[in-house]
Write a protein that holds these residues in place. Sequence first.
Motif, PDB file in Angstrom:
ATOM      1  N   ASN A  91       4.784 -10.023  77.136  1.00 56.25           N
ATOM      2  CA  ASN A  91       4.156  -9.616  75.880  1.00 56.25           C
ATOM      3  C   ASN A  91       5.050  -9.930  74.673  1.00 56.25           C
ATOM      4  O   ASN A  91       4.983  -9.261  73.656  1.00 56.25           O
ATOM      5  CB  ASN A  91       3.782  -8.139  75.904  1.00 56.25           C
ATOM      6  N   GLN A 112       2.988 -19.614  77.085  1.00 54.64           N
ATOM      7  CA  GLN A 112       1.867 -18.674  77.123  1.00 54.64           C
ATOM      8  C   GLN A 112       1.920 -17.790  78.362  1.00 54.64           C
ATOM      9  O   GLN A 112       1.587 -16.607  78.300  1.00 54.64           O
ATOM     10  CB  GLN A 112       0.551 -19.428  77.054  1.00 54.64           C
ATOM     11  N   VAL A 113       2.349 -18.352  79.497  1.00 57.25           N
ATOM     12  CA  VAL A 113       2.485 -17.547  80.717  1.00 57.25           C
ATOM     13  C   VAL A 113       3.584 -16.506  80.527  1.00 57.25           C
ATOM     14  O   VAL A 113       3.397 -15.324  80.855  1.00 57.25           O
ATOM     15  CB  VAL A 113       2.786 -18.455  81.935  1.00 57.25           C
ATOM     16  N   THR A 114       4.710 -16.927  79.979  1.00 59.78           N
ATOM     17  CA  THR A 114       5.806 -15.987  79.731  1.00 59.78           C
ATOM     18  C   THR A 114       5.377 -14.898  78.758  1.00 59.78           C
ATOM     19  O   THR A 114       5.690 -13.721  78.951  1.00 59.78           O
ATOM     20  CB  THR A 114       7.031 -16.735  79.157  1.00 59.78           C
ATOM     21  N   GLU A 115       4.640 -15.292  77.711  1.00 60.86           N
ATOM     22  CA  GLU A 115       4.179 -14.313  76.736  1.00 60.86           C
ATOM     23  C   GLU A 115       3.164 -13.348  77.355  1.00 60.86           C
ATOM     24  O   GLU A 115       3.148 -12.158  77.028  1.00 60.86           O
ATOM     25  CB  GLU A 115       3.565 -15.025  75.535  1.00 60.86           C
ATOM     26  N   ALA A 116       2.343 -13.828  78.275  1.00 60.95           N
ATOM     27  CA  ALA A 116       1.371 -12.952  78.931  1.00 60.95           C
ATOM     28  C   ALA A 116       2.070 -11.927  79.827  1.00 60.95           C
ATOM     29  O   ALA A 116       1.634 -10.781  79.921  1.00 60.95           O
ATOM     30  CB  ALA A 116       0.395 -13.780  79.760  1.00 60.95           C
ATOM     31  N   ILE A 117       3.164 -12.344  80.447  1.00 58.60           N
ATOM     32  CA  ILE A 117       3.879 -11.443  81.348  1.00 58.60           C
ATOM     33  C   ILE A 117       4.740 -10.450  80.571  1.00 58.60           C
ATOM     34  O   ILE A 117       4.720  -9.254  80.842  1.00 58.60           O
ATOM     35  CB  ILE A 117       4.737 -12.250  82.347  1.00 58.60           C
TER      36      ILE A 117
END
Length: 67
Positions: free
Chosen positions: A37, A30-35
């Motif tokens: 996208n 989720q952190v990687t996806e937030a950074i």
Amino acid sequence: MNKAVSVAILVVGLILLYFGWQEKQSVSSQVTEAITNQPTDNSMMFLIGGAVAVIIGLGGVVAGSKK
């Protein structure tokens, strides 16, 4: 295709989908996806592989039951 093999492929596909969903919901993903996208490559491989295996397994089960 043998019906037992089709059921095994279906089960493997469902397991891959489960692991892909768990990977996608992990904190690091989720952190990687937030950074970035974008979902992580690992979760996408599990989800795509699982979906393909489920489709193949369902196709084999349906085709095997028509004989």
